[in-house]
Design an enzyme around this catalytic site. Structure first.
Site, PDB file in Angstrom:
ATOM      1  N   LYS A 157       7.747   4.923 -11.124  1.00 16.57           N
ATOM      2  CA  LYS A 157       7.012   3.935 -10.305  1.00 16.57           C
ATOM      3  C   LYS A 157       5.695   4.444 -10.546  1.00 16.57           C
ATOM      4  CE  LYS A 157       4.435   6.774  -7.621  1.00 16.57           C
ATOM      5  NZ  LYS A 157       3.902   7.839  -6.368  1.00 16.57           N
ATOM      6  N   ASP A 175       6.946   3.175  -3.844  1.00 15.20           N
ATOM      7  CA  ASP A 175       6.232   5.035  -3.199  1.00 15.20           C
ATOM      8  C   ASP A 175       6.561   4.844  -1.731  1.00 15.20           C
ATOM      9  OD1 ASP A 175       4.652   3.239  -1.393  1.00 15.20           O
ATOM     10  OD2 ASP A 175       2.706   3.712  -2.399  1.00 15.20           O
TER      11      ASP A 175
END
Length: 286
Positions: A157, A175
């Protein structure tokens, strides 16, 4: 703020709270299973609608270079981007380069980043990744996911955030907001971030991945909340299989909107020029 084209279409489609349920009916029980082609078309239409609603979508972390974005993204775990943005001015004034941060006194660094929470673990990650940048990458943030994820405290991420927004390398950022929305839209039923990333990437051309991430995350923070999504004020209600999970009354739903959609500041102290709202306040001015 004036009503945008996507919002106007959604309001026309919804009409009253009761008629909106029909607009969100694609996933009703007994409905025919959506084909792969139909899914791709619907997903891409949602992306186009979000692009109209959020033409100013952007990273909500303040940064001036790849190192600052990397550090800010690591700090953003388990806190808000606003709190990170309120903390990083003092941090980058004290440690402007990886070499400076690698040599930081841990206790001093911890005190600066304390407002972001989990400050001891985050300080270890920041010193560790800065040391790695200094010793293994010549003080530069690498440009490949494979290299990024070798840095302490950096996963896919974080790597995709930095590569997409500092270097223009396309990537999908998964997320909590992104994962929640793509499951509600039934683009995927996966819960593992890497599987979500792979399945969503397969729906879109590579050129859309980074901006898609911003748009979906913007919508998750402003409209499609975890506990009470503002279904009745949602521009993509006619395309959403999960319509009705939240408040469907348009007037009540409007009260659930956040940030600039509710006339309030966003999360950046230094927002981009096209941001349609005021800058967020510095730390201590909240």
């Amino acid at each position: 703020m004036g009503e945008r084209p996507a919002a106007k279409r959604a309001n026309a489609a919804k009409g009253s709270g009761s008629s909106a349920a029909g607009a969100g009916a694609p996933a009703a029980k007994g409905a025919r299973e959506e084909s792969r082609t139909a899914l791709v078309r619907r997903a891409r239409r949602i992306n186009r609608e979000l692009a109209e609603l959020y033409p100013y979508a952007h990273p909500e972390l303040d940064f001036e270079n790849p190192f600052q974005l990397l550090v800010a993204t690591v700090l953003s775990a388990q806190t808000t981007d606003l709190r990170v943005n309120q903390t990083t001015p003092a941090l980058f004034a004290a440690y402007p380069t990886p070499e400076d941060m690698a040599a930081a006194d841990p206790e001093t660094l911890e005190q600066i980043i304390r407002p972001t929470g989990f400050f001891r673990a985050k300080a270890r990650s920041l010193i560790g990744l800065s040391t790695a940048l200094r010793d293994r990458f010549g003080g530069e943030v690498p440009r490949r996911v494979e290299d990024m994820v070798t840095l302490p405290g950096v996963g896919r991420k974080t790597a995709n955030v930095v590569l997409g927004n500092a270097y223009g390398v396309p990537g999908v950022t998964v997320d909590t907001h992104f994962g929640r929305l793509v499951r509600r839209w039934r683009w995927t039923d996966a819960t593992e971030p890497e599987k979500i990333e792979a399945e969503v990437c397969a729906l879109f051309p590579k050129s859309e991945w980074t901006m898609l991430s911003h748009r979906v995350i913007f919508h998750g923070r402003r409209v499609c909340h975890s506990r009470r999504p503002a279904c009745g004020a949602c521009a993509i209600a006619p395309l959403c299989p999960s319509f009705g999970e939240g408040e469907t009354d348009p007037e009540k739903a409007k009260k659930l909107l956040k940030y600039e959609l509710a006339g309030k500041p966003g999360q950046r102290l230094k927002p981009p020029p096209d941001f349609p709202g005021p800058a967020a306040p510095p730390l201590g001015d909240v």
